[in-house]
Design an enzyme around this catalytic site. Structure first.
Site, PDB file in Angstrom:
ATOM      1  N   ARG A  13       0.837  -1.208   0.000  1.00  0.00           N
ATOM      2  CA  ARG A  13       0.000   0.000   0.000  1.00  0.00           C
ATOM      3  C   ARG A  13       0.870   1.255   0.000  1.00  0.00           C
ATOM      4  NH1 ARG A  13      -2.786  -3.023   4.035  1.00  0.00           N
ATOM      5  NH2 ARG A  13      -2.265  -1.578   5.708  1.00  0.00           N
ATOM      6  N   SER A  30      -0.639 -17.137   6.520  1.00  0.00           N
ATOM      7  CA  SER A  30      -1.317 -16.282   7.488  1.00  0.00           C
ATOM      8  C   SER A  30      -2.464 -17.062   8.080  1.00  0.00           C
ATOM      9  CB  SER A  30      -1.841 -15.013   6.799  1.00  0.00           C
ATOM     10  OG  SER A  30      -2.478 -14.177   7.730  1.00  0.00           O
ATOM     11  N   ASN A  33      -3.631 -17.788  14.720  1.00  0.00           N
ATOM     12  CA  ASN A  33      -3.055 -18.461  15.896  1.00  0.00           C
ATOM     13  C   ASN A  33      -4.018 -18.514  17.066  1.00  0.00           C
ATOM     14  OD1 ASN A  33      -0.690 -17.444  14.501  1.00  0.00           O
ATOM     15  ND2 ASN A  33       0.430 -18.189  16.308  1.00  0.00           N
ATOM     16  N   CYS A  34      -4.591 -17.326  17.315  1.00  0.00           N
ATOM     17  CA  CYS A  34      -5.391 -17.172  18.522  1.00  0.00           C
ATOM     18  C   CYS A  34      -6.662 -17.996  18.452  1.00  0.00           C
ATOM     19  CB  CYS A  34      -5.753 -15.718  18.737  1.00  0.00           C
ATOM     20  SG  CYS A  34      -4.318 -14.653  18.702  1.00  0.00           S
ATOM     21  N   PRO A 268      20.432  -0.709   9.304  1.00  0.00           N
ATOM     22  CA  PRO A 268      19.434   0.229   8.772  1.00  0.00           C
ATOM     23  C   PRO A 268      18.583  -0.330   7.643  1.00  0.00           C
ATOM     24  CG  PRO A 268      21.672   0.905   8.166  1.00  0.00           C
ATOM     25  CD  PRO A 268      21.812  -0.207   9.156  1.00  0.00           C
ATOM     26  N   ILE A 270      17.383  -3.444   7.655  1.00  0.00           N
ATOM     27  CA  ILE A 270      16.628  -4.595   8.157  1.00  0.00           C
ATOM     28  C   ILE A 270      15.656  -4.152   9.253  1.00  0.00           C
ATOM     29  CG2 ILE A 270      16.781  -6.896   9.179  1.00  0.00           C
ATOM     30  CD1 ILE A 270      19.577  -7.163   8.082  1.00  0.00           C
ATOM     31  N   ALA A 272      12.336  -5.468  11.805  1.00  0.00           N
ATOM     32  CA  ALA A 272      11.807  -6.687  12.423  1.00  0.00           C
ATOM     33  C   ALA A 272      10.516  -6.339  13.133  1.00  0.00           C
ATOM     34  CB  ALA A 272      12.821  -7.276  13.402  1.00  0.00           C
ATOM     35  N   GLY A 274       6.907  -8.263  15.360  1.00  0.00           N
ATOM     36  CA  GLY A 274       6.182  -9.417  15.889  1.00  0.00           C
ATOM     37  C   GLY A 274       6.844 -10.018  17.112  1.00  0.00           C
ATOM     38  N   TYR A 418     -24.081   5.791  29.380  1.00  0.00           N
ATOM     39  CA  TYR A 418     -24.972   5.109  30.294  1.00  0.00           C
ATOM     40  C   TYR A 418     -26.397   5.017  29.760  1.00  0.00           C
ATOM     41  CZ  TYR A 418     -28.396   4.628  34.001  1.00  0.00           C
ATOM     42  OH  TYR A 418     -29.484   4.225  34.732  1.00  0.00           O
TER      43      TYR A 418
END
Lengths: 544, 544
Positions: A13, A30, A33-34, A268, A270, A272, A274, A418
């Protein structure tokens, strides 16, 4: 997983022209997991639901080249190259990069215990893991199972094994489940799980897994032996930093890859993101690893944008988390007491119990709220909530408050929504703020249930006064307490000695706060009331 | 009511010695206003549940002298005296005060319409009102009823009349229900109510109430006549400021008693709290009246504390509110568009649609989220949400964000609680923040459904592209749209003219955002996508 796929999509994007490749060691690019424990428990019925984005989708929609079963085995940062093994063919090849994003995630820890490699000792971390556990259950219809580890995955595994009517044993080395929580807030979970028939072994570890070929039981450190043909290991995860380490990237004190707020590593080119990185805890300011999907998603997005020439920032996280255990929900945000202590905060805690919505509208249920706040400023440092309903809402309000560095005084002022089906005119968060702020303003002094239990155990000289009704008192009270209902207190005040150390309690802490104000005015010099009242006492003290 | 009782109780907690009297004109000292519609609808089954605190309880627990059916008829600020009529005996007497708290509340507006005083034209404001409505329904089993006014009480009245199977007509002068909301966010409520069988008359008022002695129908301004033996009037409330005005206290531009943040009126010995005052709106900085229970409770507490020598502050509110309408919940916090304009903000809006929890976990439902934010800074000014589940949680998160003056960039960073039963890794609030921040960062330009409808109506030259699948397109699309699925866009890009004004849309706005990035790269100069996609288009445009 979440981080890598998200990073790639965001990179696209950000730059329509970039050539983007995802190398994924395993068969799926992908997945949820959860959702795995819920897939095992057949609450998620379709296996397909677990797959969030397919390689085909990545190709068509994002023009991203996804190569599953391709493992990156080395990074050469000087030449900006990676070495890749294609597990389909066994071939090794070299790919170049301008920018690299490492999202190798974490792996479940396999403790070096005798028998850990026996068949039917499973993790619950990947789709094949979940497939295997589910297939085992359906084929073998086990009567018993052992879950080792009482964290998120362990408890979710327990919850889902119960769906099959399996007798579950939960083994946890610590004296509590959910180690990120303060112990007393986990006691209701333990009690509830026991009500559901789970056998919980706290303060106990696995000495060995029994069996030959296939596991048939577990021997605990305490000597106890549990027979079971199925074991799920959920004792935590470790970050997959091998690649990064070999490439010479900086690894931090917490064992994760060091990144800046742009998710850039010590190299610089690379990035990372997660479970493999360590990040700032926004409350303590300390480096932490928080291997959860929320932060991972955000980090992936930031890494992907920046790698492709954008400029996003990931400031950090603060450990917001939630778990469903039977009918209860337990959630946490910010620091727990240990973390607050370690971070050097001089803090105070307060407990309140509030209905999730107006008591006069049907279906209201009471939740327990704990707030941890700085004594000098009132700054909210952490919150923990346990209850049957509405817990997720209040923890997210507290999480937003912590992000915003609000104080407990601010919580009093929040203008929350409320109407009778949704909350009370004073929401549980507002009640928590009021109770905490009352302490800081000196309107009342509080004892915790743990303080009181310790004082009673030591035989301290205490005038303990139960200000509930005689009926409530008769149904159960704290040892040594005398009963003077708050409505009678003004006329029966002569029965109390203003010079003795005095602790007041009621049901949840409101009536005892009123009583406190009455006695304070009468010159009681050493006076406190029990934060959260008898409800805190009976919910949070561990069973003997 | 809420304010007065709360003020008295807090005054007692602040000063045990003070002599505290509550004069209450009516028969009840504290009842659950907000519960009345639900009591009528028999969702609250026990009438007793409506009474929060009895006079007896006030006396015993708080040592407060409660005198119901005692009306204060005049205040003499110079002599610090009030004139009281005892409606039991008819006697008038004088009482002195050191500090006075005015909590006279508001009264329902009775519009000066012919026939408004006919029998069975009810308000729904007090317990006797609710008793009367309920008794009428039970005795007369009406087939039809008219509710006049589409605000909170009107909609709650509709909802509860439906429980009896009554055919309900809702009459509202404005073109929308829930006037505090932006119109498009109320369209789903109108559609849902119509599905439930409610006949809704918008842009129409009551010309006269028909009947002699008892109402038997309503004639609308449009000429329509509705037969019905029961009418509920809910066209707003006005503050009961008569006493304060006669006493010379300052009344503000909004018609409420002027108070400072200590809830002190223009007379230093007189405080006021609740529906009778006007307060600061914390976002606009303007004076407003917000006759809701949450602010009233807070104000009462502050007034009570300060009147008794304490020091609390009520900074203001920001219009957080929520209503249940059938299966939908609609909620709002902060400014709506009109309020944002009036306050001089240069704002932008964004719509997103998100599931209340992970889509792969059973039971997920989609909510529509609208955020209003300042263009220059990204500051969140307001939020509105409509949907079947999880709305109350997200509005409270947005409310906390608004209190904290967070920006939409901050929303992206919130660390909210995620597990599949509760949310997604990207919570609806985070999604809303991302979509809004993407606009401000210039990653994408958006059109609203209203913008697009207007352009189409005007016959503007537009290249409208539906980037959903052909199946989705066939099931319904926006007039004039051509269909190029996002996954085919790169190869079919030649079908579009980069020099024409182009608007992209998809289901909810994610695929069209991807498509936007592709076309932007290809030099499409006048490009936008539809915020919230086809879902916003079909949910929020009023039915013709």
């Amino acid at each position: 997983m979440a981080a890598g796929a998200g990073a790639a999509a965001k990179a696209r994007r950000t730059d329509e022209q970039a050539r983007i490749i995802i190398f994924e060691k395993g068969p799926y690019v992908s997945f949820a997991n959860c959702g795995l424990p819920y897939y095992v428990g057949h609450q998620i019925k379709e296996r397909n639901e677990l797959f969030l984005v397919t390689p085909e989708r990545f190709r068509q929609r994002f023009n991203i080249d996804v190569r599953v079963n391709h493992e990156v085995t080395a990074i050469n940062p000087e030449e900006r190259k990676v070495e890749v093994v294609d597990h389909f063919t066994g071939n090794t090849f070299i790919e170049t990069y301008d920018k690299l994003i490492i999202a190798t995630g974490a792996s479940p820890i396999k403790p070096p215990i005798e028998g850990v490699n026996l068949n039917n000792v499973y993790h619950l971390w990947t789709v094949p893991d979940a497939d295997a556990v589910k297939a085992f259950i359906q084929q073998n219809k086990p009567q018993q199972a052992v879950v080792v580890g009482g964290g998120f995955i362990g408890l979710e595994a327990v919850e889902n094994l119960l769906k099959y009517g399996i007798k579950v044993h939960l083994v946890e080395m610590l004296p509590q489940v959910m180690p990120a929580f303060d112990q007393e807030m986990t006691v209701p979970l333990v009690k509830h799980l026991r009500q559901l028939g789970v056998e919980i072994h706290l303060n106990d570890g696995v000495a060995k897994f029994l069996g030959t070929g296939e596991v048939n039981g577990v021997q605990l450190a305490s000597g106890k032996i549990i027979s079971a043909p199925l074991v799920i290991l959920a004792v935590g995860v470790k970050p997959n930093t091998e690649l990064a380490e070999k490439a010479g990237l900086a690894i931090g004190e917490k064992g994760g890859i060091v990144v800046d707020t742009r998710m850039r590593t010590s190299n610089p080119d690379i990035y990372a993101a997660g479970d493999v990185v360590e990040i700032y805890h926004l409350v303590s300011g300390k480096k932490v690893r928080i291997p959860l999907a929320g932060p991972a998603n955000k980090q992936g997005r930031v890494a992907g944008a920046n790698a492709a020439g954008g400029d996003l920032e990931f400031k950090g996280a603060y450990g917001t988390s939630i778990v469903k255990v039977g009918k209860l929900t337990a959630a946490k945000t910010g620091l727990n007491e240990r973390e607050a202590r370690d971070a050097g905060f001089d803090y105070q805690v307060s407990y309140t119990h509030s209905p999730d919505h107006a008591g006069y509208y049907p279906g209201a249920e009471t939740m327990m709220v704990k707030v941890i706040f700085e004594k000098s400023t009132g700054r909210l440092l952490g919150g923990q909530i346990v209850g049957p309903k509405g817990v997720d809402k209040r923890i997210d309000v507290l999480a937003t408050a912590i992000y915003s560095q609000l104080t407990v005084y601010d919580l009093e002022d929040l203008d929350l929504a409320y109407a009778p089906p949704y909350s009370s005119a004073k929401d549980p968060v507002i009640i928590a703020g009021m109770a905490a702020a009352n302490i800081l303003r000196g309107e009342v002094e509080v004892w915790t249930a743990a303080d009181l239990a310790e004082a009673l155990e030591k035989g301290e000289d205490l005038q303990l006064v139960d200000v509930r009704t005689p009926d409530e008192y008769r149904e159960g009270h704290i040892p040594t307490a005398v009963n003077i209902p708050v409505d009678d207190l003004r006329k029966r005040i002569g029965e109390l000695d203003p010079h003795r150390k005095t602790v007041l309690y009621c049901g949840i802490g409101y009536r005892s706060y009123l009583a406190y104000r009455v006695l304070k005015d009468k010159g009681f010099s050493d006076l406190g009331h029990l934060s959260g009242g008898y409800r805190s006492w009976s919910l949070t003290l561990p069973e003997k």
